[in-house]
Scaffold this active site. Structure first.
Site, PDB file in Angstrom:
ATOM      1  N   GLY A   1      36.766  15.607   5.087  1.00 54.85           N
ATOM      2  CA  GLY A   1      36.912  16.397   6.306  1.00 54.85           C
ATOM      3  C   GLY A   1      35.577  16.750   6.921  1.00 54.85           C
ATOM      4  O   GLY A   1      35.486  17.079   8.103  1.00 54.85           O
ATOM      5  N   ARG A   2      34.566  16.744   6.111  1.00 56.41           N
ATOM      6  CA  ARG A   2      33.232  17.012   6.662  1.00 56.41           C
ATOM      7  C   ARG A   2      32.150  16.253   5.895  1.00 56.41           C
ATOM      8  O   ARG A   2      31.002  16.667   5.836  1.00 56.41           O
ATOM      9  CB  ARG A   2      32.934  18.490   6.650  1.00 56.41           C
ATOM     10  CG  ARG A   2      33.040  19.082   5.276  1.00 56.41           C
ATOM     11  CD  ARG A   2      32.306  20.351   5.246  1.00 56.41           C
ATOM     12  NE  ARG A   2      32.700  21.135   4.099  1.00 56.41           N
ATOM     13  CZ  ARG A   2      32.254  22.329   3.887  1.00 56.41           C
ATOM     14  NH1 ARG A   2      31.437  22.888   4.727  1.00 56.41           N
ATOM     15  NH2 ARG A   2      32.632  22.996   2.820  1.00 56.41           N
TER      16      ARG A   2
ATOM     17  N   ARG B   1      23.854  13.734   0.398  1.00 62.08           N
ATOM     18  CA  ARG B   1      24.154  13.558  -1.037  1.00 62.08           C
ATOM     19  C   ARG B   1      24.074  12.092  -1.405  1.00 62.08           C
ATOM     20  O   ARG B   1      24.370  11.219  -0.583  1.00 62.08           O
ATOM     21  CB  ARG B   1      25.581  14.027  -1.351  1.00 62.08           C
ATOM     22  CG  ARG B   1      25.937  15.378  -0.821  1.00 62.08           C
ATOM     23  CD  ARG B   1      27.164  15.917  -1.522  1.00 62.08           C
ATOM     24  NE  ARG B   1      28.421  15.414  -1.014  1.00 62.08           N
ATOM     25  CZ  ARG B   1      29.589  16.000  -1.270  1.00 62.08           C
ATOM     26  NH1 ARG B   1      29.644  17.068  -2.057  1.00 62.08           N
ATOM     27  NH2 ARG B   1      30.710  15.516  -0.787  1.00 62.08           N
TER      28      ARG B   1
ATOM     29  N   ARG C   1      37.029  10.027  -5.968  1.00 61.38           N
ATOM     30  CA  ARG C   1      37.615  11.185  -6.660  1.00 61.38           C
ATOM     31  C   ARG C   1      38.975  10.814  -7.252  1.00 61.38           C
ATOM     32  O   ARG C   1      39.604   9.844  -6.801  1.00 61.38           O
ATOM     33  CB  ARG C   1      37.819  12.309  -5.635  1.00 61.38           C
ATOM     34  CG  ARG C   1      36.541  12.726  -4.965  1.00 61.38           C
ATOM     35  CD  ARG C   1      36.770  13.071  -3.500  1.00 61.38           C
ATOM     36  NE  ARG C   1      35.496  13.278  -2.801  1.00 61.38           N
ATOM     37  CZ  ARG C   1      34.870  14.437  -2.732  1.00 61.38           C
ATOM     38  NH1 ARG C   1      35.421  15.512  -3.268  1.00 61.38           N
ATOM     39  NH2 ARG C   1      33.715  14.544  -2.121  1.00 61.38           N
TER      40      ARG C   1
ATOM     41  N   ASP D   1      40.913  16.701  -6.159  1.00 62.01           N
ATOM     42  CA  ASP D   1      40.078  16.078  -5.126  1.00 62.01           C
ATOM     43  C   ASP D   1      38.603  16.368  -5.348  1.00 62.01           C
ATOM     44  O   ASP D   1      37.747  15.784  -4.680  1.00 62.01           O
ATOM     45  CB  ASP D   1      40.500  16.551  -3.726  1.00 62.01           C
ATOM     46  CG  ASP D   1      40.531  18.065  -3.609  1.00 62.01           C
ATOM     47  OD1 ASP D   1      41.247  18.703  -4.395  1.00 62.01           O
ATOM     48  OD2 ASP D   1      39.832  18.613  -2.741  1.00 62.01           O
TER      49      ASP D   1
HETATM   50  P1  AMP Z   1      36.909  21.722  -0.762  1.00 64.19           P
HETATM   51  O1  AMP Z   1      37.701  22.914  -1.152  1.00 64.19           O
HETATM   52  O2  AMP Z   1      35.536  22.058  -0.194  1.00 64.19           O
HETATM   53  O3  AMP Z   1      36.817  20.698  -1.817  1.00 64.19           O
HETATM   54  O4  AMP Z   1      37.650  21.062   0.487  1.00 64.19           O
HETATM   55  C1  AMP Z   1      38.992  20.688   0.486  1.00 64.19           C
HETATM   56  C2  AMP Z   1      39.285  19.880   1.698  1.00 64.19           C
HETATM   57  O5  AMP Z   1      38.977  20.593   2.902  1.00 64.19           O
HETATM   58  C3  AMP Z   1      38.529  18.573   1.805  1.00 64.19           C
HETATM   59  O6  AMP Z   1      39.370  17.621   2.367  1.00 64.19           O
HETATM   60  C4  AMP Z   1      37.393  18.906   2.731  1.00 64.19           C
HETATM   61  O7  AMP Z   1      36.898  17.785   3.402  1.00 64.19           O
HETATM   62  C5  AMP Z   1      38.070  19.872   3.698  1.00 64.19           C
HETATM   63  N1  AMP Z   1      37.119  20.794   4.321  1.00 64.19           N
HETATM   64  C6  AMP Z   1      36.491  21.852   3.764  1.00 64.19           C
HETATM   65  N2  AMP Z   1      35.713  22.470   4.668  1.00 64.19           N
HETATM   66  C7  AMP Z   1      35.836  21.804   5.825  1.00 64.19           C
HETATM   67  C8  AMP Z   1      35.285  21.948   7.138  1.00 64.19           C
HETATM   68  N3  AMP Z   1      34.436  22.925   7.447  1.00 64.19           N
HETATM   69  N4  AMP Z   1      35.663  21.053   8.058  1.00 64.19           N
HETATM   70  C9  AMP Z   1      36.514  20.062   7.787  1.00 64.19           C
HETATM   71  N5  AMP Z   1      37.074  19.875   6.594  1.00 64.19           N
HETATM   72  C10 AMP Z   1      36.744  20.727   5.612  1.00 64.19           C
HETATM   73 MG    MG Z   2      36.101  19.011  -2.054  1.00 63.71          MG
END
Ligand code: AMP
Ligand code: MG
Length: 525
Positions: free
Chosen positions: A103-104, A194, A201, A270
């Site tokens: 997502g980012r 990174r 994953r 994930d």
């Molecule tokens: P995480 O908890 O950081 O592992 O993120 C879980 C999911 O949310 C993943 O698919 C990330 O890519 C997405 N995600 C987290 N933060 C953001 C953001 N600011 N913008 C877009 N996607 C996000």
């Molecule tokens: Mg993540």
């Protein structure tokens, strides 16, 4: 930087999403979508890791150039780069969450370095992708400092991890509600670059398995050939061997987390790397008083699912989910179960070996040492002790003579205790433990000097204490990045005595106990 050679196998071998727009959507039948990093207003270098730069054959001069800042903030692309975001799913806090995806995170491509190693290059916080759902695809400076410093600190500690090449502010403001309590505020944006041999994953396999077995097989075969080249041609037997390797690597990674007192905080499937690398540094933390039930993640404060002492089990649970996903390719539940059972045995053995080494023993006495360790951990549970300081200082507790000098020992260990004066009852317990420990040490064949060397190689002196990271962030947010660079430098040699850096080797001060960002973190990043 012209010499960088790209060989983008992920996009070459796997199916692409047919839509090239970035609007949020479900992406089916594809492993990735083409994306473009967002143009950032005013990228500025905060810090780079010279060791990570070497992985891409980059010199420090390269890293200091304006071109580097432009490229690794996402503003400029080099020849050979093919930016994309991958699709994956995952179990979050025990529940299937469906499609998640990058997502980012935007992958720029894969570089083959001079030594023939493959390094996937990924920008975190470089703008929206089809997987951004309702979020912005950006990252703030605070969480980027944490990811950048911790990745490199873990590497230098010897813990398997993704790497961080650079930390660059974007010149943009990003809105975040840090504690999810209705107080959104603007924060400086940042991008971390990174590096990893692969960012795959568990959730990738899960998401493809949900769709169809052909897509799953394509991805598993690709992974085996690209990321596990030591394995033979993919077939049922190879799949099982591969799963064994994933279990082993995952197990060994968690033992290392426990060794250094690291709590990942969000071990969703994930966030589990197929290579057993620590990945996605979010609301992670380092143990302050030793407490198996501690988690830095406020989202998890009710259930403590990902608390320090749960990590081995949670990794195991995640491996079960991976086994479920790949099962259709193997059709042999018993073999998979056997591999999963081996995980638990391996973990116990590795954990015991690691703990005995922390105590400075050159061999393992199964029952005796298990007892000794349990008693020590019970003591920690009763009397707040900083694990890092305790083990590091334990090497200095003298074994001279045939009697323990308890007062000298307590003096040596006292900086590790959170209370100032040890009550008599605790003193007795510690004395009893130290006496057994002293005798056990005496039976061990190595010399005192050898033991000190052994202990100082496994018990770090410097870790990225939660409050230290937050202090560096506070300064960075004011535009002064000196603390980030100071920490990066000290954490390059976590096992060395660095007398002038003694102030970075202190237990958590009282003010940091309840401070947001120190011991309490949310997923907001
Ligand atoms: P995480 O908890 O950081 O592992 O993120 C879980 C999911 O949310 C993943 O698919 C990330 O890519 C997405 N995600 C987290 N933060 C953001 C953001 N600011 N913008 C877009 N996607 C996000
Ligand atoms: Mg993540």
């Amino acid at each position: 930087m012209k010499h960088l050679k790209f060989d983008n196998q992920f996009v070459e071998q796997l199916p692409a999403d047919g839509i090239t727009d970035t609007y949020p959507r479900q992406v089916l039948g594809a492993c990735f979508s083409w994306v473009k990093p967002k143009q950032m207003q005013a990228p500025a270098m905060v810090s780079y890791s010279k060791e990570a730069a070497v992985l891409l054959d980059l010199t420090e001069k390269d890293c200091q150039s304006e071109l580097f800042t432009q490229i690794f903030s996402g503003n400029q692309q080099m020849e050979g780069m093919q930016p994309y975001a991958t699709s994956y799913g995952g179990h979050q806090f025990g529940n299937w969450a469906g499609q998640l995806g990058d997502g980012r995170a935007i992958n720029l491509g894969e570089i083959i370095n001079k030594r023939g190693e493959r390094w996937a290059v990924q920008l975190k916080g470089a703008g929206p992708t089809p997987y951004s759902r309702t979020a912005d695809g950006l990252a703030v400076l605070r969480s980027s400092v944490r990811e950048f410093l911790c990745s490199e600190a873990m590497y230098h500690l010897g813990v398997p991890t993704t790497r961080a090449l650079s930390l660059i502010t974007t010149g943009e403001q990003v809105v975040r509600d840090v504690m999810y309590d209705g107080n959104p505020a603007l924060e400086p944006g940042a991008v971390v670059c990174r590096l990893a041999p692969s960012f795959t994953r568990f959730g990738h396999f899960q998401y493809y398995a949900q769709q169809n077995v052909e897509l799953l097989k394509k991805f598993v075969d690709y992974t085996i050939k690209t990321d596990f080249p030591q394995l033979p041609e993919p077939n049922k037997e190879t799949y099982i061997k591969w799963f064994e390797e994933v279990c082993t690597a995952t197990c060994d990674m968690v033992v290392e987390w426990v060794r250094v007192g690291f709590v990942h905080g969000v071990m969703n499937t994930d966030n589990m790397s197929i290579l057993g690398l620590t990945i996605d540094y979010g609301p992670y933390g380092w143990l302050e008083p030793y407490d198996p039930n501690w988690t830095p993640n406020t989202t998890d404060k009710q259930h403590h699912r990902y608390a320090f002492g749960q990590q081995a089990q949670m990794a195991h649970w995640n491996l079960y989910q991976l086994a479920n996903a790949i099962q259709p390719l193997i059709e042999d539940v018993e073999r998979l179960e056997k591999v999963l059972n081996d995980y638990a045995d391996r973990y116990d053995k590795k954990w015991l070996l690691m703990m005995t080494q922390k105590l400075g023993f050159s061999n393992v006495k199964l029952e005796e040492d298990t007892d000794l360790i349990k008693q020590l951990l019970t003591f920690f549970g009763q009397y707040e002790t900083d694990m890092t300081l305790f083990f590091r200082r334990l090497a200095n507790v003298s074994n001279d003579g045939d009697r323990l000098d308890i007062n000298a020992a307590i003096k040596q260990l006292s900086p590790a205790f959170y209370s100032d004066a040890m009550p008599g009852e605790m003193k007795k317990k510690l004395e009893a433990w130290l006496e057994v420990y002293r005798q056990r040490r005496q039976q061990d064949p190595i010399t005192a000097e050898q033991r000190t060397v052994l202990m100082n190689k496994i018990n770090p002196k410097y870790v990225l204490r939660n409050y230290l990271a937050q202090q560096a962030i506070d300064k960075s947010e004011q535009g002064d990045h000196s603390r980030v660079n100071e920490l990066l430098e000290v954490l390059r040699k976590p096992y060395d005595e660095q007398p002038e850096k003694e102030h970075l080797n202190q237990k958590r001060p009282e003010w940091a106990k309840q401070r947001v960002g120190c011991s309490m973190l949310s997923c907001s990043s």
